[in-house]
Write a protein that holds these residues in place. Structure first.
Motif, PDB file in Angstrom:
ATOM      1  N   VAL A 168       0.836  -1.200   0.000  1.00  0.00           N
ATOM      2  CA  VAL A 168       0.000   0.000   0.000  1.00  0.00           C
ATOM      3  C   VAL A 168       0.875   1.256   0.000  1.00  0.00           C
ATOM      4  N   ALA A 169       1.927   1.264   0.819  1.00  0.00           N
ATOM      5  CA  ALA A 169       2.800   2.433   0.920  1.00  0.00           C
ATOM      6  C   ALA A 169       3.495   2.735  -0.399  1.00  0.00           C
ATOM      7  N   LEU A 170       3.843   1.675  -1.148  1.00  0.00           N
ATOM      8  CA  LEU A 170       4.541   1.856  -2.426  1.00  0.00           C
ATOM      9  C   LEU A 170       3.583   1.925  -3.609  1.00  0.00           C
ATOM     10  N   ASP A 171       2.294   1.656  -3.335  1.00  0.00           N
ATOM     11  CA  ASP A 171       1.290   1.623  -4.396  1.00  0.00           C
ATOM     12  C   ASP A 171       1.727   0.654  -5.500  1.00  0.00           C
ATOM     13  N   PHE A 172       2.167  -0.524  -5.081  1.00  0.00           N
ATOM     14  CA  PHE A 172       2.703  -1.532  -6.004  1.00  0.00           C
ATOM     15  C   PHE A 172       2.360  -2.918  -5.485  1.00  0.00           C
ATOM     16  N   GLU A 173       1.562  -3.646  -6.232  1.00  0.00           N
ATOM     17  CA  GLU A 173       1.078  -4.951  -5.790  1.00  0.00           C
ATOM     18  C   GLU A 173       2.194  -5.996  -5.778  1.00  0.00           C
ATOM     19  N   ILE A 174       2.158  -6.873  -4.796  1.00  0.00           N
ATOM     20  CA  ILE A 174       3.112  -7.987  -4.725  1.00  0.00           C
ATOM     21  C   ILE A 174       2.479  -9.172  -5.457  1.00  0.00           C
ATOM     22  N   SER A 175       2.894  -9.371  -6.692  1.00  0.00           N
ATOM     23  CA  SER A 175       2.278 -10.432  -7.505  1.00  0.00           C
ATOM     24  C   SER A 175       2.654 -11.824  -6.994  1.00  0.00           C
ATOM     25  N   ASN A 176       3.793 -11.927  -6.312  1.00  0.00           N
ATOM     26  CA  ASN A 176       4.248 -13.224  -5.783  1.00  0.00           C
ATOM     27  C   ASN A 176       4.303 -13.199  -4.253  1.00  0.00           C
ATOM     28  N   ALA A 177       3.245 -12.683  -3.649  1.00  0.00           N
ATOM     29  CA  ALA A 177       3.214 -12.459  -2.200  1.00  0.00           C
ATOM     30  C   ALA A 177       3.467 -13.739  -1.398  1.00  0.00           C
ATOM     31  N   GLU A 178       2.906 -14.868  -1.814  1.00  0.00           N
ATOM     32  CA  GLU A 178       3.082 -16.113  -1.051  1.00  0.00           C
ATOM     33  C   GLU A 178       4.533 -16.574  -1.067  1.00  0.00           C
ATOM     34  N   HIS A 179       5.195 -16.368  -2.185  1.00  0.00           N
ATOM     35  CA  HIS A 179       6.609 -16.739  -2.269  1.00  0.00           C
ATOM     36  C   HIS A 179       7.440 -15.868  -1.316  1.00  0.00           C
ATOM     37  N   VAL A 180       7.186 -14.557  -1.325  1.00  0.00           N
ATOM     38  CA  VAL A 180       7.916 -13.640  -0.440  1.00  0.00           C
ATOM     39  C   VAL A 180       7.635 -13.990   1.013  1.00  0.00           C
ATOM     40  N   LEU A 181       6.391 -14.317   1.313  1.00  0.00           N
ATOM     41  CA  LEU A 181       6.001 -14.702   2.673  1.00  0.00           C
ATOM     42  C   LEU A 181       6.779 -15.932   3.133  1.00  0.00           C
ATOM     43  N   ASN A 182       6.863 -16.938   2.287  1.00  0.00           N
ATOM     44  CA  ASN A 182       7.594 -18.154   2.634  1.00  0.00           C
ATOM     45  C   ASN A 182       9.084 -17.878   2.834  1.00  0.00           C
ATOM     46  N   CYS A 183       9.643 -17.000   1.999  1.00  0.00           N
ATOM     47  CA  CYS A 183      11.058 -16.646   2.132  1.00  0.00           C
ATOM     48  C   CYS A 183      11.314 -15.942   3.465  1.00  0.00           C
ATOM     49  N   LEU A 184      10.393 -15.085   3.874  1.00  0.00           N
ATOM     50  CA  LEU A 184      10.537 -14.393   5.160  1.00  0.00           C
ATOM     51  C   LEU A 184      10.486 -15.378   6.322  1.00  0.00           C
ATOM     52  N   LEU A 185       9.576 -16.326   6.253  1.00  0.00           N
ATOM     53  CA  LEU A 185       9.463 -17.323   7.320  1.00  0.00           C
ATOM     54  C   LEU A 185      10.715 -18.200   7.376  1.00  0.00           C
ATOM     55  N   ASN A 186      11.264 -18.528   6.217  1.00  0.00           N
ATOM     56  CA  ASN A 186      12.507 -19.302   6.188  1.00  0.00           C
ATOM     57  C   ASN A 186      13.670 -18.490   6.744  1.00  0.00           C
ATOM     58  N   GLU A 187      13.647 -17.194   6.472  1.00  0.00           N
ATOM     59  CA  GLU A 187      14.713 -16.305   6.956  1.00  0.00           C
ATOM     60  C   GLU A 187      14.787 -16.306   8.477  1.00  0.00           C
ATOM     61  N   GLU A 188      13.656 -16.484   9.134  1.00  0.00           N
ATOM     62  CA  GLU A 188      13.616 -16.476  10.597  1.00  0.00           C
ATOM     63  C   GLU A 188      14.448 -17.605  11.206  1.00  0.00           C
ATOM     64  N   SER A 189      14.612 -18.681  10.472  1.00  0.00           N
ATOM     65  CA  SER A 189      15.330 -19.833  11.017  1.00  0.00           C
ATOM     66  C   SER A 189      16.846 -19.679  10.908  1.00  0.00           C
ATOM     67  N   ARG A 190      17.301 -18.610  10.239  1.00  0.00           N
ATOM     68  CA  ARG A 190      18.732 -18.396  10.066  1.00  0.00           C
ATOM     69  C   ARG A 190      19.235 -17.365  11.061  1.00  0.00           C
ATOM     70  N   LYS A 191      20.429 -17.570  11.548  1.00  0.00           N
ATOM     71  CA  LYS A 191      21.011 -16.656  12.525  1.00  0.00           C
ATOM     72  C   LYS A 191      22.310 -16.074  11.959  1.00  0.00           C
ATOM     73  N   TYR A 192      22.322 -14.755  11.811  1.00  0.00           N
ATOM     74  CA  TYR A 192      23.533 -14.085  11.321  1.00  0.00           C
ATOM     75  C   TYR A 192      24.064 -13.143  12.400  1.00  0.00           C
ATOM     76  N   GLN A 193      25.348 -13.161  12.598  1.00  0.00           N
ATOM     77  CA  GLN A 193      25.972 -12.216  13.521  1.00  0.00           C
ATOM     78  C   GLN A 193      26.211 -10.894  12.799  1.00  0.00           C
ATOM     79  N   SER A 194      26.265  -9.791  13.545  1.00  0.00           N
ATOM     80  CA  SER A 194      26.434  -8.472  12.934  1.00  0.00           C
ATOM     81  C   SER A 194      27.785  -8.322  12.239  1.00  0.00           C
TER      82      SER A 194
END
Length: 200
Positions: free
Chosen positions: A19-45
Motif C-alpha cells: 500500500v505504501a509503495l502503491d505496487f502490488e506484490i504479484s508473488n506475495a506467497e513466495h515472499v512470505l515463505n522466504c521471510l518465514l525461512n529467513e527467521e530460522s537463520r542466525k547471522y551475527q552483525s
C-alpha cells in the motif's frame, strides 16, 4: 499457533509495504515463505553475509535505503512486542527486496521529488523545518530540500522543483504546484502534501 501468528504478521507487513509503495506484490506467497525461512537463520552483525546485505541496501542505490526505512518502520509497528538487532532487520529487508518480483525495477524507476521550502524564518528555523518535513514525508518519495531566500530566485528556478511549500498565501509559480502551510504543517495539511506528491 506461533507459526500461524508469525505468518499473519508477515502477511500484514507485506500488505502495508504494498500500500505504501502503491505496487502490488504479484508473488506475495513466495515472499512470505522466504521471510518465514529467513527467521530460522542466525547471522551475527560481523558476519560477511550480513555486511554484504547491509551494503547492498544502504549504498547501492538511494531508493533501497528509503525502502529499508519504510520496511523498518512498518516492521517495528507490527512486531512491536519484540526488539530486533540491525542485522536481523537488514537480513529480512534484503529478503523482501530480492524476492519481491519487479520491486527493484519499481524502486529504480521511482521519480525523484524535489521539494522547495520558502518560509520567511531564520536560517536555523528553516533547517529545522527541513528535517521535520523529511521525517514526515520521506517514506513517500525521495526528498531534496532546497532553501530559497528571495521570491525572485524562486520564480526563476521554479521549473526545477516538483513542489513548493511556503507560508506565503497566494504565491503562484507557473506550472509548479504550490502548497501554502504553516511553519509546521498539521496532520490534515501533511496528508494533502502526501496526496499531491503521489499525483506528480
Amino acid at each position: 499457533m506461533f507459526f500461524i501468528k508469525r505468518q499473519d504478521h508477515y502477511r500484514h507487513l507485506l500488505n502495508k509495504l504494498s500500500v505504501a509503495l502503491d505496487f502490488e506484490i504479484s508473488n506475495a506467497e513466495h515472499v512470505l515463505n522466504c521471510l518465514l525461512n529467513e527467521e530460522s537463520r542466525k547471522y551475527q552483525s560481523n558476519c560477511l553475509l550480513y555486511n554484504k546485505r547491509k551494503d547492498f541496501i544502504m549504498n547501492s542505490h538511494t531508493n533501497f535505503s528509503a525502502f529499508y526505512n519504510l520496511f523498518a518502520r512498518e516492521y517495528r509497528k507490527i512486531f512491536k512486542d519484540l526488539s530486533y538487532s540491525d542485522n536481523i532487520m537488514f537480513n529480512r529487508c534484503y529478503c523482501v527486496l530480492v524476492n519481491w518480483d519487479k520491486l527493484l525495477e519499481r524502486l529504480e524507476k521511482k521519480k525523484d521529488i524535489t521539494i522547495c521550502l520558502h518560509f520567511n524564518v531564520a536560517e536555523r528555523h528553516q533547517y529545522f523545518l527541513a528535517q521535520y518535513i523529511k521525517q514526515a514525508l520521506e517514506m513517500d518519495c525521495n526528498l531534496t530540500i532546497i532553501n530559497e531566500i528571495s521570491v525572485e530566485t524562486l520564480e526563476q528556478n521554479a521549473a526545477n522543483y516538483s513542489l513548493v511549500l511556503t507560508n506565503k498565501e497566494g504565491l503562484t509559480l507557473g506550472s509548479t504546484p504550490v502548497i501554502a502551510c504553516s511553519l509546521f504543517p498539521d496532520q490534515k495539511k501533511r496528508q494533502l502534501i502526501k496526496k499531491r506528491i503521489k499525483q506528480l
